[in-house]
Design a protein around this motif. Structure first.
Motif, short mmCIF file in Angstrom:
data_model
loop_
_atom_site.label_atom_id
_atom_site.label_comp_id
_atom_site.label_asym_id
_atom_site.label_seq_id
_atom_site.Cartn_x
_atom_site.Cartn_y
_atom_site.Cartn_z
N HIS A 97 0.84 -1.19 0.00
CA HIS A 97 0.00 0.00 0.00
C HIS A 97 0.88 1.25 0.00
N MET A 98 0.25 2.39 -0.26
CA MET A 98 1.00 3.65 -0.27
C MET A 98 0.82 4.32 1.09
N GLU A 99 1.86 4.97 1.55
CA GLU A 99 1.76 5.71 2.81
C GLU A 99 2.33 7.10 2.62
N MET A 100 1.66 8.07 3.24
CA MET A 100 2.13 9.45 3.17
C MET A 100 3.56 9.53 3.67
N GLY A 101 4.41 10.17 2.90
CA GLY A 101 5.77 10.39 3.35
C GLY A 101 6.70 9.21 3.16
N LYS A 102 6.14 8.04 2.92
CA LYS A 102 6.98 6.86 2.76
C LYS A 102 6.93 6.31 1.34
N GLY A 103 5.86 6.64 0.64
CA GLY A 103 5.67 6.06 -0.68
C GLY A 103 5.14 4.65 -0.54
N SER A 104 5.68 3.75 -1.35
CA SER A 104 5.17 2.39 -1.31
C SER A 104 5.69 1.67 -0.08
N VAL A 105 4.78 0.99 0.60
CA VAL A 105 5.15 0.19 1.77
C VAL A 105 4.72 -1.23 1.43
N VAL A 106 5.70 -2.11 1.35
CA VAL A 106 5.42 -3.44 0.82
C VAL A 106 5.86 -4.53 1.79
N LYS A 124 15.85 -3.81 10.14
CA LYS A 124 16.53 -5.07 9.87
C LYS A 124 17.46 -4.85 8.68
N GLY A 125 18.70 -5.26 8.82
CA GLY A 125 19.65 -5.08 7.73
C GLY A 125 19.56 -6.19 6.71
N LYS A 126 19.10 -7.35 7.20
CA LYS A 126 19.08 -8.51 6.31
C LYS A 126 17.96 -9.45 6.72
N ALA A 127 17.32 -10.04 5.75
CA ALA A 127 16.21 -10.96 6.04
C ALA A 127 16.50 -12.31 5.39
N THR A 128 16.47 -13.34 6.22
CA THR A 128 16.75 -14.69 5.73
C THR A 128 15.44 -15.39 5.33
N PRO A 129 15.51 -16.56 4.70
CA PRO A 129 14.29 -17.25 4.25
C PRO A 129 13.26 -17.46 5.36
N SER A 130 11.99 -17.35 4.98
CA SER A 130 10.82 -17.45 5.85
C SER A 130 10.61 -16.21 6.70
N THR A 131 11.41 -15.18 6.48
CA THR A 131 11.25 -13.96 7.28
C THR A 131 10.32 -12.98 6.57
N PRO A 132 9.30 -12.51 7.30
CA PRO A 132 8.46 -11.45 6.72
C PRO A 132 9.04 -10.09 7.04
N VAL A 133 9.11 -9.22 6.05
CA VAL A 133 9.63 -7.87 6.29
C VAL A 133 8.78 -6.85 5.55
N THR A 134 8.91 -5.62 6.01
CA THR A 134 8.23 -4.52 5.33
C THR A 134 9.31 -3.63 4.74
N VAL A 135 9.21 -3.37 3.45
CA VAL A 135 10.24 -2.56 2.81
C VAL A 135 9.63 -1.32 2.16
N THR A 136 10.46 -0.30 2.00
CA THR A 136 10.06 0.84 1.18
C THR A 136 11.08 0.92 0.06
N GLY A 137 10.72 1.65 -0.99
CA GLY A 137 11.66 1.84 -2.09
C GLY A 137 11.14 1.41 -3.45
N PHE A 138 10.03 0.68 -3.48
CA PHE A 138 9.45 0.33 -4.78
C PHE A 138 8.94 1.59 -5.44
N LYS A 139 9.20 1.73 -6.73
CA LYS A 139 8.79 2.95 -7.43
C LYS A 139 7.29 2.96 -7.68
N GLU A 140 6.71 1.79 -7.85
CA GLU A 140 5.25 1.71 -7.91
C GLU A 140 4.84 0.49 -7.10
N LEU A 141 3.55 0.38 -6.82
CA LEU A 141 3.11 -0.71 -5.96
C LEU A 141 3.13 -2.04 -6.70
N PRO A 142 3.84 -3.01 -6.16
CA PRO A 142 3.76 -4.33 -6.78
C PRO A 142 2.44 -5.00 -6.39
#
Ligand code: GDP
Length: 591
Positions: A273-282, A317-335
């Motif tokens: 989803h999109m968030e104000m100030g953050k852009g895409s939050v995935v 989190k600097g790194k996420a290993t398999p089976s780890t759920p994470v939330t990232v920002t940085g996608f230019k559009e919403l996947p």
């Protein structure tokens, strides 16, 4: 032609009527004719999808032709990859499923020691997310999917990321439709099943009966010699939850769940989803490799550089290993939810891959304007097209009731049955879209909103959501939709009349006659009834009209001229006959 010599026609996504007719060595008109017989009015440039082409070939009984799908997609493979020698153990990915109100949310809450039940909008969790907890120093990933719709979407995308499904069954209620759905899902996804028999603190709880109920539905309890672990719990009081977690870890040990980490990171988009100030939050679930900030990733037609990454509690989190759920920002559009993501070397590769994926998706989706579903629907139109399926959502119960009542008052002259699939108060939800999927159901929202992720999901699943603030507009729209379902009828319109004054030339299939236009006009293309005295003796087609032996576009009232008629039977036109010109078209009935 012998089987072995079967001609192969490759179809990439879809094929035009023109291309298919050429490939089949069939005239365009006969192909269009066949489509018409199936109730599809197609033009030469219309695109047919693979299955429609196959159905038509079958209907025409054409032998010696083989259709083949030409693969054009560059989509990331969404199958689980083969593991290498270097694969390491990973936490299990667990989904909690079961019938509504049987305690899924409560179970997850208690497990996570946080309460979210009160915070849920209308008691329905709106989107999938994931959490991780630790038991005896080992991690377990939970997918929060109170609605099964999310799973349907994931399954659609071919990614079977759930290792274990915990099916929650309330001991005072037993196996219910969504319990069965959960069993089917787990089996379809090849996931291990653990049953949590919940609400054992309740007075009406009956564990043996619940077990018998489950056994009847194909889940044999271990206690009875079967292979399904069943743990009686109270999600509310927390009884036996340790045992449940132990069973999850035991199952995952038996399954020897592993993943490669020395590969580019990959996984699945589980929410965006999109968030104000953050852009895409995935929200992503990593399934292979190690995802790090700064990496370039592609998911379908979206790409980006991982700018920030946090775990489900919001901790960086600097790194996420398999089976780890994470939330990232940085996608230019919403996947899209359900898309696979993969790490690539640099921005240029990411951009290129996203573009290729976008094109492939377009090829696959947009190009066919006649799909096999249309065709099958048309073929069975007689039995099912006359039901208008709707889901009604309103801001308050009163508005839902009045929309429903008003819809029922639309007079359909007995032609259409209104089928109210579901009604509800509040915004349009994933569950509504899920229910509408594939069933040609329109979702009407009255004074309610459609969250962005729901709109996206609906667009993807080709589900129509329409929102209104004025009830009459909603009713008008419904009426128009119902009219679309009405069958076509043949409409003949009288356009003129001619008195035959002379017959100049008669052939087996054509006649040239002369006469005077009494009313209206005569034009090439018109049909005409030949009337002699009081009898109608046949039907002819006007090929051309002439004025003073010159072809003209039209003979108008009062004019005397010639007319070339095409006969469909051996029919004799005589002096003093009348030609009643008319047009014939297929028209939709109206309400
Ligand atoms: P979901 O729709 O499956 O997510 O169900 P919820 O977790 O929202 O639970 C539905 C209702 O059952 C809520 O009122 C819960 O408090 C209640 N509930 C859930 N688990 C238990 C339990 O173990 N014992 C009792 N007595 N009530 C429970």
């Amino acid at each position: 032609m012998a089987e072995a010599e079967a001609k192969v026609i490759q179809i990439a996504g879809s094929i035009t009527v023109d291309e298919l007719s050429k490939a089949l060595g069939l005239s365009v008109t006969s192909l269009i004719g066949e489509l018409f017989k199936q109730g599809i009015v197609a033009t030469i440039n219309q695109r047919l999808d693979f299955d429609t082409a196959a159905l038509i070939i079958d209907e025409l009984n054409i032998k010696g032709v083989k259709l083949e799908k030409k693969n054009t997609t560059t989509q990331i493979s969404q199958q689980r990859r083969e593991l290498s020698e270097k694969a390491v153990a990973r936490p299990p990915v667990v989904a909690i499923m079961g019938h509504v109100d049987h305690g899924k949310t409560t179970l997850l809450d208690t497990l996570l020691h946080k309460k979210t039940v009160e915070g849920e909008a209308g008691g329905i969790t709106q989107h999938i997310s994931a959490y991780q907890l630790e038991h005896e120093g080992r991690k377990i990933t939970f997918l929060d999917t109170p609605g099964h719709e999310a799973f349907a979407a994931i399954r659609q995308h071919g990614a079977m990321l759930t290792d274990i499904v915990v099916i929650v069954v309330a001991a005072d209620d037993g196996v219910k439709p969504q319990t069965i759905e959960a069993i089917k899902f787990a089996q379809g996804a090849n996931a291990k099943i653990i049953v949590a028999i919940n609400k054992i603190d309740r007075e009406g709880a009956d564990i043996p009966r619940t077990m018998a109920d489950l056994a009847q539905n194909g889940l044999q309890p271990e206690e009875w010699g079967g292979d399904i672990t069943m743990v009686p719990i109270s999600a509310k009081r927390g009884d036996n939850l340790e045992k449940l977690l132990e069973m999850i870890l035991l199952t995952s040990d038996i399954e020897e769940l592993k993943a490669d980490v020395e590969i580019p990171s990959e996984g699945l988009v589980i929410e965006s989803h999109m968030e104000m100030g953050k852009g895409s939050v995935v929200n992503l679930l990593v399934t292979g490799g190690e995802l790090k900030t700064g990496e370039f990733i592609v998911a379908g037609s979206a790409y980006g550089k991982v700018r920030t990454m946090v775990d489900f509690k919001g901790r960086p989190k600097g790194k996420a290993t398999p089976s780890t759920p994470v939330t990232v920002t940085g996608f230019k559009e919403l996947p899209n939810f359900g898309d696979s993501f993969i790490e690539v070397a640099d921005e240029k590769t990411a951009r290129k891959m996203a573009l290729l994926n976008a094109q492939a998706a377009q090829d696959a989706n947009a190009s066919a304007n006649v799909t096999s579903t249309d065709l099958l629907r048309m073929m069975s139109r007689a039995d099912n097209a006359k039901v208008f399926n709707v889901i009604i959502k309103g801001d308050v119960l009163g508005s839902v009731t009045s929309v429903v009542d008003s819809l029922k008052l639309i007079d359909t002259k007995g032609e259409i049955t209104l089928n109210i699939v579901a009604t509800g108060v509040g915004d349009v939800t994933e569950n509504d879209v899920y229910m509408a999927e594939g069933g040609e159901t329109v979702i009407y929202g009255f004074n309610v909103g459609v969250p962005v992720n729901i709109a996206k999901m609906a667009a993807r699943d080709k589900v129509s959501i329409r929102t209104f603030k004025v009830i009459y507009e909603l009713l008008d729209d419904a009426k128009r939709e119902m009219e679309k379902l009405l069958p076509e009828e043949v409409v003949e319109t009288e356009v003129g009349e001619m008195k035959v004054l002379g017959v100049f030339r008669t052939e087996r299939t054509a006649i040239i006659a002369g006469g005077k236009i009494l009313t209206g006009n005569a034009k090439p293309g018109y049909l005409a009834k030949v009337v002699r005295g009081k009898d109608e003796i046949g039907e002819v087609e006007v090929e051309s009209v002439q004025l003073e032996k010159m072809d003209v576009k039209e003979l108008a009232a009062g004019e005397t001229g010639g007319i070339a008629l095409k006969l469909n039977k051996r029919l004799v036109v005589e002096i003093n006959d009348r030609l009643r010109f008319f047009t014939r078209e297929m028209k939709k009935k109206t309400l």
